[in-house]
Write a protein that holds these residues in place. Structure first.
Motif, short mmCIF file in Angstrom:
data_model
loop_
_atom_site.label_atom_id
_atom_site.label_comp_id
_atom_site.label_asym_id
_atom_site.label_seq_id
_atom_site.Cartn_x
_atom_site.Cartn_y
_atom_site.Cartn_z
N GLY A 133 48.52 39.62 40.73
CA GLY A 133 47.81 38.91 39.69
C GLY A 133 47.13 37.83 40.13
O GLY A 133 46.54 36.95 39.19
N THR A 134 46.86 37.66 41.26
CA THR A 134 45.79 36.52 41.88
C THR A 134 44.40 37.09 42.10
O THR A 134 44.25 38.49 42.30
CB THR A 134 46.42 35.83 43.15
N PRO A 135 43.27 36.43 42.46
CA PRO A 135 42.14 36.82 42.59
C PRO A 135 42.21 37.71 43.92
O PRO A 135 41.28 38.67 44.22
CB PRO A 135 41.33 35.47 42.65
N TRP A 136 42.76 37.19 44.88
CA TRP A 136 43.18 38.00 46.11
C TRP A 136 43.68 39.54 45.84
O TRP A 136 43.02 40.44 46.63
CB TRP A 136 43.91 37.29 47.19
N ASP A 137 44.74 39.74 44.81
CA ASP A 137 45.04 40.83 44.80
C ASP A 137 43.95 41.58 43.88
O ASP A 137 43.74 42.78 44.30
CB ASP A 137 46.10 40.52 43.50
N ALA A 138 43.32 41.16 43.23
CA ALA A 138 42.03 42.05 42.49
C ALA A 138 41.20 42.42 43.68
O ALA A 138 40.67 43.39 43.45
CB ALA A 138 41.33 40.84 41.66
#
Length: 170
Positions: free
Chosen positions: A161-166
């Motif tokens: 759910g974080t920008p790193w995940d995206a």
């Protein structure tokens, strides 16, 4: 690439003239070799501080480290594919099937990796001082690709759910 122009690879608007493409391709091949060496240095540096990453309390820093590491490995694999594509195209002296097309573009489709020809492998072996045979090189390349994918999966799991995940799923 905005700080070091040698890290900016051309993927669009290559000449359809085989002789001109070879000139353009050679320049890009040299840039890719330079970038490959830079990535190798970055990966070694990150391996050297992995212990510090394990002690880092900030999830942001850990996520950034993990994502950057996976990207470095993935970029190295992609660069190898880019270099094979340039070399293959330069050797083939291809012309467009449709004469109204006036350029070549290189696209990454994340399909099965290209395997180098014996001549290409000889050049790769020399350029990167690889000691094994072609089968060992292909195994190493597949291992690197899997390592990058595992790294991206780990970032997605640990930082859902974080920008790193995206970015890891991109």
């Amino acid at each position: 690439p905005h700080r070091d122009k040698n890290l900016s690879m051309q993927t669009w608007h290559f000449s359809i003239d085989p002789a001109e493409f070879k000139k353009q391709g050679f320049k890009q091949f040299e840039k890719a070799t330079y970038a490959m060496k830079q990535l190798e240095t970055a990966i070694k540096m990150m391996d050297g501080v992995r212990e510090l990453r394990a002690r880092e309390e900030s999830q942001r820093w850990r996520a950034c480290f993990d994502l950057t590491y996976a990207q470095c490995i993935a970029y190295r694999v992609r660069l190898f594919q880019y270099m094979l594509t340039l070399d293959e195209h330069a050797a083939a002296n291809r012309l467009p099937k449709d004469p109204k097309h006036n350029r070549w573009d290189i696209h990454w489709r994340n399909t099965k990796p290209k395997e180098p020809t014996d001549d290409q492998f000889t050049r790769i072996k020399k350029a990167f001082a690889f000691k094994g045979d072609k089968a060992a090189y292909m195994k190493m390349l597949e291992d690197e690709r899997q390592k990058a994918n595992d790294g991206f999966d780990s970032v997605s799991r640990e930082h859902e759910g974080t920008p790193w995940d995206a970015r890891a799923r991109y």
